[in-house]
Design a protein around this motif. Structure first.
Motif, short mmCIF file in Angstrom:
data_model
loop_
_atom_site.label_atom_id
_atom_site.label_comp_id
_atom_site.label_asym_id
_atom_site.label_seq_id
_atom_site.Cartn_x
_atom_site.Cartn_y
_atom_site.Cartn_z
N VAL A 1 0.82 -1.21 0.00
CA VAL A 1 0.00 0.00 0.00
C VAL A 1 0.86 1.26 0.00
N LYS A 2 1.93 1.28 0.78
CA LYS A 2 2.69 2.52 0.96
C LYS A 2 4.00 2.58 0.17
N LEU B 1 -7.52 6.74 4.62
CA LEU B 1 -7.92 5.87 3.51
C LEU B 1 -6.94 4.69 3.36
N ASP B 2 -5.64 4.98 3.55
CA ASP B 2 -4.65 3.90 3.50
C ASP B 2 -4.97 2.84 4.54
N ASP C 1 -2.58 7.69 5.68
CA ASP C 1 -3.77 8.46 6.03
C ASP C 1 -4.94 7.51 6.28
N VAL D 1 -7.83 2.11 5.99
CA VAL D 1 -9.01 1.31 5.60
C VAL D 1 -8.61 0.26 4.57
N GLU D 2 -7.79 0.67 3.62
CA GLU D 2 -7.40 -0.29 2.58
C GLU D 2 -6.56 -1.44 3.16
#
Lengths: 413, 81
Positions: free
Chosen positions: B14-15, B37-38, B35, B40-41
């Motif tokens: 993700v990051k 949203l990250d 953040d 949640v994903e």
């Protein structure tokens, strides 16, 4: 404040014909086609199996991978084309007044691929299976949003969404922001990623796409009697516009002066143009008025030229209405047979093509125009590129919904 | 693969940060620049990986990588008893 002059100082493309202006122009002039069989998904059940796909695009060549993950392909294309255009303009955005620099980059549709994937995810996994990035990847303003975040301009950031006229309206709006003193620099253009199973199915249902699948490069035939629809394209095209003094003060290379913009509605039909080309003609006339030019001063027109019966015949009528006898002296072309129809990016890639023609006095050919339709009898450039002295040129776009837009550029220096 | 290794793999995906920079004590917001949203994903990817749902209040309480690892290890242990 007196109206100010606006010049084009940078051009960037992520397109089926190349991922820079130089590569795009070289291949366009050589008469190459970007159209082939669709490789991105299985087209077994689609009547149209061809498109002009962007090749060799890796988002991480233009932006951090973690940022690219949060973007639909149309946003990635838009951000990448912006980076290419800024490099072409030799402009470091951080060195200009960020509050007087803006972004108007549109998309006709937005994140279709994301829409399809997330809808499938919801059907399969339920409501909780939908990504938190679904909405910010879907909405068509997010190319403009991401570009402002990635490069830093804090002036107006928005997008016109007018189907296939999107980029022409975006550039026209950006032009006026500079002309009337709101901003000094604008990043403007369009981006689209419409080569997806649902999208191609939708355009097939409209009978809008060519089904000449066996000869992809011959399928798009603007103004030709054997045309049978347009071919989908994709990609992004971005131009850097600057107030003239601003460009001169930093010693920028200037491609052309942008002098006129016109926009109109047919107020007639959702997808068919006005039968007499009234709206298309009006957009050109308004652009001429703003540019303070007579019709006789236009030497070249990059037509919308989709290769559909309605477009080609009606656009030809519109040009005759505006330019009269002079319409036969204008070198008219359509570059869609080479790039495919890049939808929301079409107006920008075509303004770039027209700017190249203006700079080089060389008009790219309309591919596959072998037997002109008797109702399309203008002086189309076909076969190969034609040398033609160009002091001023126009680019025109017509969109579903009856949106018409035109831009006029003038030779610099 | 240990739970920590799996969590690390998802954070990398993700990051796009180096795996060696991810420690048990890393704070998602302060250290990993994630953040909301990250986060949640990442939770969604973990749910998929471990095939159980993580309730919202439990997810909201996770501030560090260790919080996540502890939670998952406990859930796996509970499932086995």
């Amino acid at each position: 404040m007196a109206p100010r002059r606006v010049v084009i100082t940078g051009m960037g493309t992520i397109s089926p014909l190349g991922n820079s202006y130089d590569e795009f122009w070289t291949r366009l002039i050589a008469g190459q086609s970007g159209i082939g069989l669709i490789e991105r998904f299985d087209t077994s059940n689609h009547p149209a199996k061809i498109a002009a796909e962007v090749k060799d695009f890796k988002a991480q060549d233009y932006m951090p991978r973690a940022e690219a993950r949060r973007m639909d392909l149309f946003i990635q294309y838009g951000c990448a084309a912006t980076r290419v255009a800024l490099e072409d303009a030799a402009l470091d955005v951080k060195t200009v007044d960020l509050d007087r620099t803006g972004v108007i980059v549109g998309s006709g549709i937005g994140g279709l691929e994301t829409y399809e994937k997330q809808h499938n995810a919801m059907l399969k996994k339920g409501v909780n299976g939908v990504s938190p990035f679904f909405i910010p990847m879907l909405i068509p303003n997010m190319a403009a949003g991401h570009i402002s975040i990635m490069f830093g301009p804090r002036g107006p950031a928005s997008c016109s969404v007018t189907a296939c006229a999107t980029a022409t309206n975006c550039i026209g709006d950006a032009f006026r922001l500079i002309k009337y003193g709101i901003t000094d620099v604008m990043i403007s253009g369009g981006t689209e990623a419409p080569i997806t199973p649902l999208s191609i199915a939708g355009f097939c249902a409209m009978k809008a796409l060519s089904t000449h699948n066996e000869f992809p490069e011959k399928a798009c035939r603007p103004f030709d009697i054997d045309r049978n629809g347009f071919v989908m394209g994709e990609g992004a095209a971005v131009l850097i516009l600057e107030e003239m003094e601003h460009a001169l003060n930093r010693g920028a290379k200037i491609y052309a002066e942008l002098t006129g913009y016109g926009s109109s509605a047919d107020a007639n039909h959702i997808v068919q143009p006005d039968p007499e080309g009234y709206g298309a003609a009006k957009a050109l006339e308004y652009a001429l008025i703003e540019a303070d030019m007579k019709p006789e001063q236009i030497d070249h027109i990059n037509a919308h030229g989709t290769g559909t019966m309605y477009n080609d015949i009606i656009e030809t009528k519109a040009l005759k209405k505006v330019f009269g006898a002079h319409s036969y002296d204008i070198a008219v072309n359509s570059t869609k047979a080479a790039t495919g129809h890049m939808m929301g990016a079409a107006g920008a890639i075509e303004l770039i093509a027209a700017t190249g023609a203006l700079c080089h006095n060389l008009v790219p050919p309309t591919l596959n125009l072998e037997n002109p339709d008797p109702q399309c009898d203008l002086n189309y450039v076909r076969g190969k590129a034609r040398t033609h002295i160009i002091n001023a040129a126009a680019s025109e776009s017509l969109g579903f919904g009856g949106h018409n837009a035109a831009l006029i550029i003038k030779k610099w220096g | 693969m240990s739970v920590f290794e799996t969590v690390k793999e998802i954070i990398v995906e993700v990051k796009d940060i180096a795996a060696e920079d991810i420690k048990l004590e890393s704070n998602f917001e302060a250290d990993l620049e994630a953040d909301s949203l990250d986060i949640v994903e990442m939770i969604m990817l973990l749910e998929e990986k471990f095939d159980f749902e993580i309730p919202e209040d439990a997810a909201e309480a996770m501030k560090t990588v260790k919080d996540v690892v502890d939670y998952i290890e406990k859930r796996l242990a509970d499932d086995n008893t």
